[in-house]
Design an enzyme around this catalytic site. Structure first.
Site, mmCIF file in Angstrom:
data_model
loop_
_atom_site.group_PDB
_atom_site.id
_atom_site.type_symbol
_atom_site.label_atom_id
_atom_site.label_comp_id
_atom_site.label_asym_id
_atom_site.label_seq_id
_atom_site.Cartn_x
_atom_site.Cartn_y
_atom_site.Cartn_z
ATOM 1 N N LYS A 1 -5.867 -5.069 3.395
ATOM 2 C CA LYS A 1 -6.906 -5.201 2.365
ATOM 3 C C LYS A 1 -6.361 -5.800 1.069
ATOM 4 O O LYS A 1 -6.959 -6.710 0.492
ATOM 5 C CB LYS A 1 -7.513 -3.826 2.053
ATOM 6 C CG LYS A 1 -8.303 -3.198 3.167
ATOM 7 C CD LYS A 1 -8.990 -1.927 2.715
ATOM 8 C CE LYS A 1 -8.028 -0.796 2.400
ATOM 9 N NZ LYS A 1 -7.327 -0.287 3.595
ATOM 10 N N THR A 2 -5.251 -5.263 0.599
ATOM 11 C CA THR A 2 -4.729 -5.704 -0.688
ATOM 12 C C THR A 2 -4.350 -7.180 -0.654
ATOM 13 O O THR A 2 -4.682 -7.943 -1.573
ATOM 14 C CB THR A 2 -3.513 -4.853 -1.089
ATOM 15 O OG1 THR A 2 -3.940 -3.496 -1.253
ATOM 16 C CG2 THR A 2 -2.894 -5.340 -2.393
ATOM 17 N N GLU B 1 -11.310 -4.478 -3.210
ATOM 18 C CA GLU B 1 -10.724 -3.800 -2.063
ATOM 19 C C GLU B 1 -11.574 -2.562 -1.781
ATOM 20 O O GLU B 1 -11.810 -1.746 -2.673
ATOM 21 C CB GLU B 1 -9.278 -3.422 -2.395
ATOM 22 C CG GLU B 1 -8.517 -2.826 -1.244
ATOM 23 C CD GLU B 1 -7.042 -2.687 -1.549
ATOM 24 O OE1 GLU B 1 -6.436 -1.736 -1.024
ATOM 25 O OE2 GLU B 1 -6.486 -3.520 -2.303
#
Length: 465
Positions: free
Chosen positions: A121-122, A165
């Site tokens: 995600k990051t 996110e």
């Protein structure tokens, strides 16, 4: 014009303001004109950055830190009920707002892209933030790590796009209503909150159900959990589903990923047209993240060629295969990987980037007792991809110990898989241990989601000496 700050968030107080998710929201609110205050257990570079923006940051937790005119108290799932500031808010009738609700309010009136998945995600959120900014679109973003480029985990931008996110760990991503949602993978993790894969799938299905009518779901075509989720949600006719990956039926198909040292060259098939672009981080895993970001940008109407070029501006994000330095011919790289799939992906990426004869040495710190209990064997098997490993004690984060669950579970599994591994119970012993193992040309990875990241500079200093 900047979106208005909700009246209840004009003077917010953040408990745990230094955390990755909390600090991002605090930064955006400060940049929009709110009078932000908060507290954290210890001082940090993040706390100092918030002060530089005008926020008030207290160190330690005390009821006295909560200002008399605070309009709300913002908390994350990590804040315990007996926190004195939370108790003071209850006594004084100050509204308590979960971090996810605060983030959802910041997206009001904008075009949100929410990036979800058990891992990646990051990096994917960061790729989008950097590339959209390079195209002059001035996005707002809230990310779980610091970008190498802008050097921040969050920013209020003047544009209409908000990249966020979306955390599935505590189901907080159910609060968002994105125009575009990315789902990178669906795997069993966060064992304190999910008992089975069926619960995980139900949670992600709820997230997809929050997509705005006319929106787009970008989802992996190669990962089994994501494919099952796609099958579950294909009946929704008011959204477009775009799959990506190496599978033959992928809508955006990855044709090739060619390693170029610490970068990769990616070729995709986009509706019958080949497109090649550079990703400035190594490994197939990160190449797929870039393709997901590309597909999401296209869904917002951004030309594919322009976005592909802009993705090359992404130079990495803190703790995601971040080069910390080199000493005595040894490179030290920091990896946030703490789930077996992430560990495998990062080790394979570094193996592909390493020169002939180079060895990979890992300092691994397991994260959470519950994760180690469920996935410790797989973590040990992943470490077998390294030439040698040092395994630290479990980093507890928000959890209390589980009887009988220690790093030994991982070490035993690693040795059973043929790995060379040793235990170290103190951080202070690690630099000397690595200095005794490393030789010129080797790569050292500090790996894990806890404070193992602090070891990079110490290892470099010991190697230098």
């Amino acid at each position: 014009m900047a979106p208005a700050v909700p009246a209840t968030m004009e003077r917010p107080h953040f408990i745990g303001i230094g955390g990755a998710g909390m600090s991002g929201i605090a930064k955006i609110l400060t940049q929009r004109g709110a009078e932000v205050a908060g507290s954290d257990a210890k001082d940090s570079a993040t706390a100092q950055a918030l002060r530089a923006l005008g926020a008030t940051v207290h160190i330690g937790h005390s009821a006295g830190h909560l200002a008399a005119d605070a309009t709300c108290v913002v908390v994350s799932s990590a804040i315990r009920p007996d926190n004195p500031e939370l108790a003071a808010a209850a006594e004084r009738g100050i509204p308590v707002v979960h971090r996810s609700d605060a983030l959802a309010r910041l997206m009001d009136g904008l075009r949100p892209i929410a990036v979800a998945g058990t891992h990646g995600k990051t990096t994917t959120t960061s790729m989008l933030a950097v590339s959209l900014d390079a195209l002059g679109l001035a996005p707002s973003y809230a990310i779980g790590g610091d970008l190498d480029g802008p050097g921040s985990n969050a920013r209020h931008g003047a544009g209409e796009i908000f990249v966020a996110e979306a955390d599935e760990s505590d189901r907080s991503f159910h609060k968002y209503a994105p125009e575009v949602a990315i789902i990178l993978n669906v795997e069993l993790d966060h064992h304190a909150n999910y008992a089975s894969m069926d619960e995980i799938h139900d949670s992600f299905e709820t997230f997809v159900g929050r997509l705005r009518p006319g929106g787009t779901l970008v989802i992996a075509a190669d990962q089994a959990g994501a494919r099952e989720l796609t099958a579950r949600v294909t009946g929704r006719s008011d959204i477009e589903i775009v799959t990506y990956g190496e599978a033959e039926d992928a809508d955006v198909r990855v044709l090739d990923v060619v390693p170029r040292g610490l970068t990769s060259e990616v070729t995709i098939d986009l509706k019958g047209r080949e497109l090649t672009f550079v990703v400035s981080v190594p490994g197939r895993h990160y190449a797929h993240n870039a393709v997901a970001a590309l597909a999401a940008g296209i869904a917002l109407g951004i030309p594919a060629d322009e976005l592909a070029t802009a993705l090359g501006k992404f130079t990495g994000v803190g703790r995601r295969l971040q080069l910390k330095g080199e000493a005595a011919g040894v490179q030290v790289i920091d990896s946030y990987a703490h789930h077996p799939t992430e560990m495998t992906a990062d080790l394979e990426a570094i193996r592909g980037a390493a020169g002939p004869g180079s060895r990979i040495l890992v300092v691994f710190q397991p994260h959470l007792f519950s994760r180690t209990q469920e996935l410790g064997t797989e973590m040990g098997q992943a470490l077998a991809l390294a030439d040698a490993s040092v395994v630290l004690d479990i980093y507890p984060a928000r959890e209390d110990p589980i009887p009988g669950i220690t790093s030994t579970l991982i070490i035993d599994a690693a040795r059973a898989a043929g790995a060379e591994v040793r235990a170290e119970h103190t951080m202070a012993a690690v630099p000397e241990a690595i200095a005794g193992m490393a030789r010129p040309g080797d790569l050292v990875l500090t790996m894990g989601a806890g404070d193992v990241t602090d070891l990079g500079p110490r290892i470099l200093a010991r190697l230098e000496s």
